[in-house]
Scaffold this active site. Structure first.
Site, short mmCIF file in Angstrom:
data_model
loop_
_atom_site.label_atom_id
_atom_site.label_comp_id
_atom_site.label_asym_id
_atom_site.label_seq_id
_atom_site.Cartn_x
_atom_site.Cartn_y
_atom_site.Cartn_z
N ASP A 101 0.84 -1.20 0.00
CA ASP A 101 0.00 0.00 0.00
C ASP A 101 0.88 1.26 0.00
O ASP A 101 1.89 1.32 0.71
CB ASP A 101 -0.86 -0.04 1.28
CG ASP A 101 -1.93 1.03 1.31
OD1 ASP A 101 -2.80 1.00 0.43
OD2 ASP A 101 -1.90 1.88 2.21
N GLU A 161 1.67 -0.30 -4.90
CA GLU A 161 0.69 0.70 -5.32
C GLU A 161 1.47 2.01 -5.47
O GLU A 161 1.80 2.67 -4.50
CB GLU A 161 -0.40 0.88 -4.25
CG GLU A 161 -1.46 1.87 -4.69
CD GLU A 161 -2.17 2.58 -3.54
OE1 GLU A 161 -3.27 3.08 -3.76
OE2 GLU A 161 -1.60 2.67 -2.44
#
Ligand code: GLC
Length: 562
Positions: free
Chosen positions: A214, A307
């Protein structure tokens, strides 16, 4: 280490399975609810693995299922090495991994290294300690500005609106690039990396095949935390205005995307001059990714996908250098408007950005942070028709595709009533940004009324619209013209057909409004985003997104030929 459970997964055949894999993003809260409490859970996924095997994907990516107060849908992690009781327990996780592997599916889990929950024991200890204490050094605490320190330490905005600083009771401020319940970790403190390595090994030892990292362009911050330049703040304001007009995706120019956190969603750090926004993409982040890679290299056939909302191609490419991440999400395709020129530009840039490192490109049309592409492409019948063509396009490209749950059902965003909204952006924006809940509504599986087989009851944490009765997986499975049937056939072909191979795209000339490319294995994909039919390229039709007639490719349609 017990990777033996992976023997049945895709990695058994090919240690670099991920380079061409189709991974399916499972939003754990909204996939399947085995215990009927309205929230999805791990057993609810295990029960539905037959569906994913039938669909023909190679693996699943699970969004965070760790203990969390759910201030940001689980991306506020209170303990990264445990399971939130609402999702199950570690035994349920082990059952899921084992069952997925026996279905030939890889399992990728999310890790959230940029921040923790404010309920993480480290943060509780940090608040209990005082300024200058070592417990504070795991986070980014600073004295405020102004006479009595009442002003935030710098002008950084949070992705979810408002300042990125929150004042603790004793007067110091802490940094939170996302919600105040998500304090940013201090990556200059070696304990922070040691803890991430521990987390990675913990899940690898339980058999996972990889990680989705993330905010992989976050984490590292410049030591002096310099103010954002005024032009960046101004640009953010303009995007906020666009967002209120709900035309973010439709109107922005492909080369001036919104910055991280702009939009109805958490969207991208930008191609603003990357150095201009000191919150993201600092060079020191690459040392962290190298450390992640060193852990993964000890576990054969595992991978990490970051990401990375960085639009500068050269800087994006840095995340996938041979000693860093295996893949980086590339959101150009997702951000592109439905027109051939923009789509082609997105594809060319995406392929080029990976070329220097030899990493495989990744393709995303939707995820849990953005409006679904049926909606972005115009909604209604037009949105669905374009999404069918988009599926042919995405799955014809070299590299990996990451499907968002419900893409295969042709779902659109749901217009939810105010009182059910949970995205932190809704509150933080003073109810001007509705946030991302509209794409996160639990899937419709079967039956004629909510909860459509999501559970055995009639309610779900976000309400499903009654008209989803026409879109349930069960109904679509029996309809050869459905979106689900289209995805099944495409994924079958992608897996079996030798023409769908080779790591590049060769462009064909195409009429205005259309595009066509060839994969080295021989597959030709043509897409017509224009309003008038164009002639089909020569070749034998393998599949098309709409019925074809008269050697023409109609408007908003795509075809695969050999
Ligand atoms: C990522 C996630 C998003 C989350 C944010 C903060 O962008 O995809 O859902 O809100 O990180 O963790």
């Amino acid at each position: 280490m017990h990777r033996s459970v992976a023997a049945g997964g895709p990695s058994a055949a090919d240690p670099e399975w991920f380079r061409t894999a189709v991974l399916y993003e499972v939003y754990v809260r909204s996939f399947g609810d085995a215990n009927n409490d309205g929230t999805g859970d791990l057993d609810g996924i295990t029960e539905r693995l037959d569906y994913l095997a039938m669909l023909g994907v190679d693996g699943i990516w699970l969004t965070p299922f760790y203990p969390s107060p759910m201030a940001d849908g689980g991306y506020d992690v209170a303990d990264p090495r445990a399971v939130d009781p609402s999702f199950g327990d570690l035994a349920a996780f082990d059952r899921l991994v084992e069952a997925a592997h026996s279905h030939g599916l890889a399992v990728v889990v999310d890790v959230v290294p940029n921040h923790t929950s404010d309920r993480h024991e480290w943060f509780t200890a940090a608040l209990a300690a005082g300024p200058g204490d070592p417990e504070r050094d795991r986070y980014i605490f600073r004295p405020g500005k102004g006479a009595d320190g009442a002003e935030p330490p710098n002008n950084w905005p949070s992705v979810f609106g408002g300042p990125a600083w929150h004042r603790a009771a004793d007067g110091e401020w802490y940094l939170h690039l996302f919600a105040p319940e998500q304090p940013d970790l201090n990556w200059a403190n070696p304990e922070v990396l040691a803890d991430l390595e521990h987390t990675l090994r913990f899940w690898l030892d339980r058999g996972v095949d990889g990680f989705r990292i993330d905010v992989a362009h976050g984490m590292a911050k410049p030591a002096d935390l310099p103010d954002l330049p005024e032009e960046v703040i101004e640009q953010q304001k303009r995007w906020a205005e666009m967002r209120e007009r709900e035309d973010l995706f439709a109107e922005h120019d492909a080369d001036t995307p919104p910055s991280e956190g702009e939009g109805d969603a958490v969207v991208p750090s930008s191609d603003l001059d990357e150095a201009a926004d000191p919150r993201w993409d600092n060079d020191a982040v690459h040392d962290i990714h190298r450390a992640v890679r060193r852990v993964l290299d000890r576990y054969p056939a595992t991978m990490a996908v970051g990401e990375v909302w960085v639009r500068n191609d050269e800087r994006l490419g840095r995340y996938v250098r041979p000693d860093e991440l295996h893949q980086a999400f590339n959101f150009r395709l997702l951000m592109a408007k439905w027109n051939a020129a923009d789509l082609r530009d997105a594809i060319e840039k995406s392929v080029a950005s990976m070329a220097a490192s030899g990493a495989s490109p990744t393709w995303v049309l939707s995820n849990h942070d953005v409006p679904r592409h049926v909606t972005r492409y115009g909604g209604g019948a037009q949105g669905v028709r374009r999404a069918r063509a988009g599926a042919l396009l995405e799955l014809a490209l070299p590299g990996s595709a990451y499907l968002w749950q419900g893409d295969e059902l042709g779902l659109a965003d749901v217009d939810l009533p105010d009182e059910v909204l949970q995205d932190p952006a809704w509150e933080r924006s003073g109810h001007t940004i509705r946030g991302r809940d509209g794409c996160r509504v639990p899937l419709p599986w079967s039956g004629d009324v909510p909860a459509f087989g999501f559970n055995a009851g009639t309610t779900s944490w976000l309400p499903q619209p009654p008209e989803w009765s026409a879109l349930t997986a069960a109904r679509q499975a029996e309809d050869p013209a459905s979106m689900l049937s289209l995805y099944r056939t495409l994924l079958d072909l992608r897996r079996e057909h030798p023409a769908i191979s080779g790591g590049t795209v060769e462009w064909y000339g195409a009429p205005e409004g259309a595009m066509a490319f060839r994969r080295p294995g021989g597959l030709i994909c043509a897409v017509n985003t224009g309003s008038t039919p164009v002639p089909l390229p020569p070749g034998e039709v393998l599949i098309s997104s709409v019925p074809l007639a008269g050697g023409q490719l109609p408007s908003d349609a795509a075809v695969w030929l050999i």
